[in-house]
Design a protein around this motif. Structure first.
Motif, short mmCIF file in Angstrom:
data_model
loop_
_atom_site.label_atom_id
_atom_site.label_comp_id
_atom_site.label_asym_id
_atom_site.label_seq_id
_atom_site.Cartn_x
_atom_site.Cartn_y
_atom_site.Cartn_z
N VAL A 58 0.72 -0.83 -0.39
CA VAL A 58 -0.07 -0.05 0.28
C VAL A 58 0.58 1.04 0.24
CG1 VAL A 58 -1.30 1.10 1.62
CG2 VAL A 58 -2.18 -0.89 0.59
N GLU A 59 1.88 0.95 0.60
CA GLU A 59 2.68 2.55 0.90
C GLU A 59 3.88 2.93 -0.66
OE1 GLU A 59 5.08 1.93 4.01
OE2 GLU A 59 3.91 2.11 5.39
N GLN A 60 3.71 1.24 -1.45
CA GLN A 60 4.32 1.75 -2.41
C GLN A 60 3.45 2.33 -3.89
OE1 GLN A 60 5.98 -1.58 -3.87
NE2 GLN A 60 6.68 -0.91 -5.81
N LYS A 61 2.29 1.85 -2.95
CA LYS A 61 1.08 1.94 -4.02
C LYS A 61 1.06 3.92 -3.72
CE LYS A 61 -0.96 -1.93 -5.19
NZ LYS A 61 -2.10 -3.11 -5.08
N LEU A 62 1.19 3.83 -2.46
CA LEU A 62 1.03 5.84 -2.07
C LEU A 62 1.79 6.36 -3.12
CD1 LEU A 62 -0.78 5.79 1.51
CD2 LEU A 62 -1.95 6.25 -0.38
N ARG A 63 2.96 5.80 -3.12
CA ARG A 63 4.18 6.37 -3.24
C ARG A 63 3.86 6.80 -4.82
NH1 ARG A 63 6.72 3.74 0.52
NH2 ARG A 63 7.66 2.18 -1.08
N LYS B 146 0.98 10.01 -5.28
CA LYS B 146 1.65 10.96 -4.80
C LYS B 146 2.68 11.64 -6.11
CE LYS B 146 4.35 13.37 -1.81
NZ LYS B 146 5.45 12.87 0.19
N ARG B 147 3.87 10.47 -6.47
CA ARG B 147 4.47 10.88 -7.52
C ARG B 147 3.85 11.63 -8.91
NH1 ARG B 147 7.51 6.04 -9.62
NH2 ARG B 147 7.96 6.23 -7.61
N LEU B 148 2.38 10.40 -9.63
CA LEU B 148 2.27 11.13 -10.11
C LEU B 148 1.16 11.83 -10.28
CD1 LEU B 148 0.36 6.92 -11.26
CD2 LEU B 148 2.49 8.79 -12.82
N LEU B 149 0.48 12.34 -8.97
CA LEU B 149 -0.60 13.28 -8.55
C LEU B 149 0.76 14.86 -8.81
CD1 LEU B 149 -2.46 12.25 -5.72
CD2 LEU B 149 -3.31 13.02 -7.63
#
Length: 100
Positions: A16-21, A24-27
């Motif tokens: 989940v943390e990896q997906k959130l990162r 975040k990068r995409l955003l």
């Protein structure tokens, strides 16, 4: 079983943390893209305003030029009439009926 459950939860948390990162990068990329677009739009807006002002000035200059042309044409017409009248006077003076 309890440790295995904790290990699974830990792995899911890391996933989940990896997906959130990634999100975040995409955003952040999207934010940068939108900032760049806003900057371009602001410059384009300024250019449109400048062109609007320049167009108004050119229209006014055209109006003045057209008015001057009409005035010049009117003066030209009056001069041509005067020339025609002077030519008629000269012809009359040069005709034999005025000779002594």
């Amino acid at each position: 079983g309890h440790e295995q459950l904790l290990k699974m939860m830990e792995e899911r948390m890391m996933d989940v943390e990896q997906k959130l990162r990634l999100v975040k990068r995409l955003l952040q990329d999207k934010v940068n893209q939108l900032k760049e677009q806003l900057s371009k739009n602001t410059r384009a807006d300024a250019m449109v305003k400048d062109l609007y002002v320049e167009n108004a000035q050119l229209l006014k200059a055209l109006e003045v030029t057209e008015q001057r042309q009409k005035t010049a044409e009117k003066k030209n017409y009056l001069l041509e009439e005067k020339i025609a009248n002077l030519n008629r006077i000269v012809r009359n003076l040069a005709s034999p009926s005025f000779s002594p």
